[in-house]
Design a protein around this motif. Structure first.
Motif, PDB file in Angstrom:
ATOM      1  N   ALA A  63       0.846 -14.019  -5.517  1.00 10.28           N
ATOM      2  CA  ALA A  63       0.588 -12.044  -5.856  1.00 10.28           C
ATOM      3  C   ALA A  63      -0.273 -11.782  -7.410  1.00 10.28           C
ATOM      4  O   ALA A  63      -0.147 -10.833  -7.469  1.00 10.28           O
ATOM      5  N   SER A  92      -8.201 -14.550  -2.321  1.00  9.64           N
ATOM      6  CA  SER A  92      -6.583 -14.900  -2.792  1.00  9.64           C
ATOM      7  C   SER A  92      -6.163 -15.053  -1.078  1.00  9.64           C
ATOM      8  O   SER A  92      -7.052 -14.600  -0.033  1.00  9.64           O
ATOM      9  N   PHE A  94      -3.320 -15.392  -0.196  1.00  8.34           N
ATOM     10  CA  PHE A  94      -1.575 -15.255   0.294  1.00  8.34           C
ATOM     11  C   PHE A  94      -1.062 -14.543   1.232  1.00  8.34           C
ATOM     12  O   PHE A  94      -0.073 -15.201   2.210  1.00  8.34           O
ATOM     13  N   GLN A  95      -2.184 -13.709   2.040  1.00  6.44           N
ATOM     14  CA  GLN A  95      -1.610 -13.285   3.719  1.00  6.44           C
ATOM     15  C   GLN A  95      -1.529 -14.327   4.296  1.00  6.44           C
ATOM     16  O   GLN A  95      -1.281 -14.171   5.146  1.00  6.44           O
ATOM     17  N   ARG A  98       1.189 -16.943   4.323  1.00 12.72           N
ATOM     18  CA  ARG A  98       2.187 -15.588   4.324  1.00 12.72           C
ATOM     19  C   ARG A  98       2.481 -15.718   6.211  1.00 12.72           C
ATOM     20  O   ARG A  98       3.076 -15.656   7.122  1.00 12.72           O
TER      21      ARG A  98
ATOM     22  N   ASP B   9      -7.913  -8.664  -0.287  1.00 19.74           N
ATOM     23  CA  ASP B   9      -7.565  -9.808  -0.707  1.00 19.74           C
ATOM     24  C   ASP B   9      -6.408  -9.922  -1.228  1.00 19.74           C
ATOM     25  O   ASP B   9      -5.654 -11.186  -1.178  1.00 19.74           O
ATOM     26  N   GLU B  10      -6.432  -9.323  -1.741  1.00 16.79           N
ATOM     27  CA  GLU B  10      -5.660  -9.121  -2.596  1.00 16.79           C
ATOM     28  C   GLU B  10      -4.486  -8.975  -2.322  1.00 16.79           C
ATOM     29  O   GLU B  10      -4.059  -7.169  -2.616  1.00 16.79           O
ATOM     30  N   TYR B  11      -2.665  -9.121  -2.214  1.00 22.11           N
ATOM     31  CA  TYR B  11      -1.730  -8.637  -1.476  1.00 22.11           C
ATOM     32  C   TYR B  11      -0.798  -7.946  -1.941  1.00 22.11           C
ATOM     33  O   TYR B  11      -1.457  -6.458  -1.452  1.00 22.11           O
ATOM     34  N   LEU B  12      -0.838  -7.610  -3.535  1.00 27.73           N
ATOM     35  CA  LEU B  12      -0.251  -6.306  -4.294  1.00 27.73           C
ATOM     36  C   LEU B  12      -0.945  -5.701  -4.304  1.00 27.73           C
ATOM     37  O   LEU B  12      -0.494  -4.376  -4.547  1.00 27.73           O
ATOM     38  N   SER B  32      -6.708  -7.957   4.819  1.00 32.34           N
ATOM     39  CA  SER B  32      -7.524  -8.745   3.729  1.00 32.34           C
ATOM     40  C   SER B  32      -8.744  -9.736   3.847  1.00 32.34           C
ATOM     41  O   SER B  32      -8.863 -10.004   2.929  1.00 32.34           O
ATOM     42  N   PRO B  56     -12.688 -13.348   0.953  1.00 30.02           N
ATOM     43  CA  PRO B  56     -12.928 -14.678   1.584  1.00 30.02           C
ATOM     44  C   PRO B  56     -13.375 -13.741   2.617  1.00 30.02           C
ATOM     45  O   PRO B  56     -12.967 -12.829   3.247  1.00 30.02           O
TER      46      PRO B  56
END
Lengths: 473, 118
Positions: A63, A92, A94-95, A98, B9-12, B32, B56
């Motif tokens: 994160a 990233s 991450f999503q 998830r 793309d960076e969730y936070l 994202s 991405p």
């Protein structure tokens, strides 16, 4: 023989323990606890790869924001923001992980590797992928798929994992190599160590090697005793002698110090060890360069000592002074600096003051004998004549024994300096304990300090001088 | 109420920005990557797009090129947020209406968005 293609990390010591670098197209796990240096290591390798003309896809599953990562890397010499989004892309997933799971990540990475035309894929966060997997089998499949599709296009892979250090994870069976970074305490001192735990199809130098992180990034210092000898071919048994700097000592030695040998001067503090070394170095010339490699006396104090004793100190005219204060040194870094200097300057006269400085730097004392044996071997291979001091504990006493039995065995020659007290008067003496393959005068002789340096007087033995037979080793 | 599409793309980074913008009274949708952003735009056209660069599937640059090429979306203001590609983005004023370097102050972001919407 088929030459293996290598992806060089650009970190000298790491490429050395990997027998030339990572195998191109292979997959490695780099693991270690948080703070061990995985991120710095992988980024350093990535930027080196870019500098070598490669392209990198850096994938995170964490994160933490990329910007925070870049800020952390900003101070490091290898990091170059101008490359971001061009030769090196950070994405990233991450999503994707998830929302869609491991399979979707595999698919995405295949497309991204192609899009970026990546020749190196760094996957940061294998532990997160493990958390998302239902079984060990899923993780192994995931790792196998990523590495399989990367290998298909000739792309090397580094998986970063925060697994605990002693952990052997199931996915280790799936990759070609496992490199572990460790950050541990030895006494009160923090020590960073790197270990190649697995290296398929390529010989690696195993065991723990110390490393450090500085503004230049990571530097790895392989254990010198684990490395192949570089100059062994040059080594021949010397038959010539080199003047010690004290003509009377040369007589006792049977004609001087054997060229290319290692001599230990043992003795308590104040017995004249450093002074003997100053005599030895006073003979340094540009044609016969000398090196002082010390820990205890600062260059200024050394100069002052030479001046006070009236011993020439040809610094800058053949003599180089390297001083490493007794702070938290890395043993193999010190040895590397010493050997590099000796090789670079073509040093013929080396004075190490003293071995105790290396001893203090050792995080693992059990390897000291092998360390000193290897250091002595390499110095002999180079052909430099070495004098090294070793401080013995007893300041005054007649029954001074050889410093450490094993240490004496790996050195060629030994000179002992002693102090005895008789009638409330301190008497200094010098005696030769050993000259490898040579005749020498084994009786103790009186030793005095005077202007001009050390003076060796008559034998303290009441019997006529004995000449010891050649030592048989 | 203006609709803002946040692409990162960076969730936070994406959800934190979304929260801040919602607190300011905007309606926010997140995506994202550039590809998913196009899917979201198909569903509902935003009044403004805030996008990251490195992502991405489709980068912020490719997303902007796609939006500008389509008459339907050519006029949607695009704000690029980037840590390192600010220079690339600033050399393309035809694609990006504004560029903010990471890390940015949220106040600066909000002011920039309001300026672009007016």
């Amino acid at each position: 023989m088929h030459e293996i293609q290598r992806l060089r990390s650009g970190i000298g010591g790491l490429d050395e323990i990997l027998a030339g670098g990572f195998v191109t197209g292979a997959a490695y796990i780099i693991q270690g606890q948080p703070g061990a240096g995985k991120t710095i290591l992988s980024n350093q390798i990535a930027f080196r790869h870019v500098a070598d003309g490669g392209r990198v896809l850096y994938v995170t599953l964490l994160a933490e924001s990329h910007e925070r990562l870049f800020q952390a890397l900003d101070g490091l010499a290898f990091f170059d923001r101008a490359r971001l989004g061009r030769e090196i892309a950070y994405v990233s997933v991450f999503q994707t992980l998830r929302d869609e799971g491991l399979q979707a990540v595999v698919k995405l990475l295949r497309r991204e590797t192609k899009r970026q035309e990546a020749t190196l894929l760094v996957f940061d966060g294998l532990l997160n992928a493990r958390d998302r997997a239902e079984t060990d089998f899923d993780v192994k499949t995931f790792v196998a798929e990523i590495q399989g599709q990367a290998a298909f296009v000739g792309c090397s892979v580094l998986f970063l994992s925060s697994s605990s250090v002693r952990d052997i994870s199931p996915e280790h069976t799936m990759v070609d190599g496992v490199i572990e970074l460790d950050h541990t305490l030895v006494g009160v001192r923090a020590v960073r160590q790197i270990q190649v735990r697995k290296s398929r199809g390529s010989r690696a130098i195993g065991g723990l090697h110390e490393f450090e992180i500085s503004d230049d990034g990571i530097s790895v210092y392989p254990r010198i005793e684990s490395l192949p000898r570089r100059d062994a071919a040059n080594a021949d048994v010397a038959t010539t002698r080199l003047a010690s700097g004290l003509p009377q000592l040369d007589e006792l030695l049977g004609g001087g110090l054997p060229t290319g040998s290692v001599t230990l001067i043992g003795g308590p503090t104040g017995s004249g060890k450093t002074t003997l070394g100053l005599h030895f170095l006073a003979r340094s010339t540009p044609a016969e360069p000398g090196l002082y490699f010390g820990f205890f006396e600062t260059p200024a104090r050394l100069r002052a000592k030479a001046t006070a004793l009236g011993i020439p100190f040809p610094e800058g005219e053949g003599l180089t002074v390297l001083w490493s204060p007794l702070t938290e040194n890395i043993l193999d870094k010190l040895a590397g600096e010493l050997l590099d200097q000796v090789r670079a300057q073509g040093v013929r006269r080396l004075f190490i003051d003293g071995f105790g400085g290396f001893e203090r730097a050792a995080a693992h004392r059990s390897r000291l004998i092998e360390f000193f044996a290897s250091l002595a071997d390499q110095l002999r291979d180079i052909g430099v004549t070495t004098l090294a001091t070793w401080e013995v504990r007893e300041i005054v006493g007649t029954d001074v024994t050889a410093p450490a039995r094993e240490i004496s065995a790996i050195l060629d020659n030994m000179i002992l300096l002693r102090q005895t007290e008789a009638d409330h008067r301190l008497t200094r003496s010098i005696s030769i304990q050993k000259v490898r393959d040579g005749h020498f005068d084994a009786s103790a002789h009186a030793l005095d300090f005077a202007y001009g340096g050390l003076v060796i007087n008559g034998s303290l033995s009441r019997v006529s001088p004995v000449v010891a037979p050649a030592a048989i080793d | 109420m203006a609709l803002i599409l946040v692409v990162d793309d960076e969730y936070l980074v994406a959800i934190m920005l979304a929260d801040v913008l919602e607190d300011e009274g905007f309606e926010v949708v997140t995506a994202s990557n550039g590809q998913l952003a196009l899917d979201a735009i198909e569903v509902r056209r935003p009044d403004l797009v805030v996008t990251d660069f490195m992502m991405p599937a489709m980068t912020g640059l490719e997303l902007a090129e796609t939006l500008r090429a389509d008459a339907e979306t050519a006029q949607v203001p695009i704000l690029l947020v980037s840590g390192a590609q600010g220079g690339i983005a600033r050399s393309r004023p035809d694609l990006f209406d504004a560029v903010l370097d990471k890390p940015y102050q949220t106040n600066a972001m909000i002011a920039q968005i309001r300026a672009l919407l007016n």
